[in-house]
Design a protein around this motif. Sequence first.
Motif, mmCIF file in Angstrom:
data_model
loop_
_atom_site.group_PDB
_atom_site.id
_atom_site.type_symbol
_atom_site.label_atom_id
_atom_site.label_comp_id
_atom_site.label_asym_id
_atom_site.label_seq_id
_atom_site.Cartn_x
_atom_site.Cartn_y
_atom_site.Cartn_z
ATOM 1 N N ILE A 254 0.839 -1.203 0.000
ATOM 2 C CA ILE A 254 0.000 0.000 0.000
ATOM 3 C C ILE A 254 0.873 1.252 0.000
ATOM 4 O O ILE A 254 0.584 2.237 -0.695
ATOM 5 C CB ILE A 254 -0.948 -0.016 1.211
ATOM 6 C CG1 ILE A 254 -1.967 -1.161 1.068
ATOM 7 C CG2 ILE A 254 -1.668 1.313 1.355
ATOM 8 C CD1 ILE A 254 -2.867 -1.316 2.273
ATOM 9 N N ALA A 255 1.948 1.226 0.788
ATOM 10 C CA ALA A 255 2.855 2.374 0.830
ATOM 11 C C ALA A 255 3.478 2.633 -0.540
ATOM 12 O O ALA A 255 3.578 3.787 -0.984
ATOM 13 C CB ALA A 255 3.936 2.139 1.885
ATOM 14 N N ASP A 256 3.886 1.562 -1.228
ATOM 15 C CA ASP A 256 4.475 1.728 -2.562
ATOM 16 C C ASP A 256 3.442 2.281 -3.551
ATOM 17 O O ASP A 256 3.754 3.165 -4.372
ATOM 18 C CB ASP A 256 5.012 0.387 -3.071
ATOM 19 C CG ASP A 256 6.215 -0.099 -2.270
ATOM 20 O OD1 ASP A 256 6.850 0.749 -1.605
ATOM 21 O OD2 ASP A 256 6.497 -1.316 -2.292
ATOM 22 N N GLU A 257 2.210 1.771 -3.476
ATOM 23 C CA GLU A 257 1.163 2.246 -4.381
ATOM 24 C C GLU A 257 0.864 3.721 -4.141
ATOM 25 O O GLU A 257 0.712 4.505 -5.096
ATOM 26 C CB GLU A 257 -0.104 1.417 -4.194
ATOM 27 C CG GLU A 257 0.043 -0.039 -4.653
ATOM 28 C CD GLU A 257 -1.176 -0.875 -4.296
ATOM 29 O OE1 GLU A 257 -2.102 -0.322 -3.667
ATOM 30 O OE2 GLU A 257 -1.201 -2.067 -4.633
ATOM 31 N N ARG A 258 0.788 4.126 -2.875
ATOM 32 C CA ARG A 258 0.510 5.538 -2.578
ATOM 33 C C ARG A 258 1.675 6.425 -2.995
ATOM 34 O O ARG A 258 1.470 7.552 -3.462
ATOM 35 C CB ARG A 258 0.223 5.693 -1.089
ATOM 36 C CG ARG A 258 -1.099 5.055 -0.678
ATOM 37 C CD ARG A 258 -1.409 5.256 0.780
ATOM 38 N NE ARG A 258 -2.710 4.689 1.137
ATOM 39 C CZ ARG A 258 -3.209 4.682 2.362
ATOM 40 N NH1 ARG A 258 -2.509 5.211 3.362
ATOM 41 N NH2 ARG A 258 -4.396 4.161 2.597
#
Length: 241
Positions: free
Chosen positions: A82-86
């Motif tokens: 999720i952190a990478d996607e954001r």
Amino acid sequence: MKAVNLIPMDARRGAGAPDRSGGAVYGVLGVLGVLAVIAVLYGLTARSLNTQEEQLAQLTADSTTGVAAAAALEPYVRFGQIADEREQTVATIADQRFDWGLAMREIARVLPGNVDLVSLDGTRQGATAAAGSDTAAVGAPQITMTGCATSQASVALLMARLRAIQGVDRVRLESSSKGGEAGAGASSAGDCRAGDEEKPQFTMAVIFRAAEPAASAQAGGTAEPAAQSGAAATAPQEGSS
């Protein structure tokens, strides 16, 4: 004459008498040897099976422990995804940012005094564009404006000044018509001519370059309006219709 022993063989005594046990003893010893070998092989096989079963049990226990550990770490893995996607989303938004406020100030700065605007609409071009058509590049910022001028020459002067703004790709005139002309060009923003048939109402689009937005004017300085830089020399003179 040769002596002949008439005593039956099984009744004879002494060294000449044959062994009554015959080969039975050797047969028994052979059977015992085979049984001993079988017993040793069985013991070795049983020991090997026990070792393999112990190893299998250990591997099963390790596998269960690994699965449990992976399940416990799953939330952290998902959090990292999720952190990478954001982060990618933020980077994409940052790459597409455009200083709309600066663009509005530049438009206000070059706007002639005899031109009144009734609407401004800032948008970005969609994901598709027809090949060879007069459309902006994908993601290019565009400001569509509607207003009135005292003459068609004022509309042309406004277009020339808008083209001089740094970062502008082109200016497209959608419509410009007077009150007495067919298809008066009144937009959803309303008719700003107030019944004056000699006053044209126009709609035009200012299209900026996606790779060089108007915000770049902060670093390189703003372009002078066409009327001040001499570019307005090619525009029609005020008062012509």
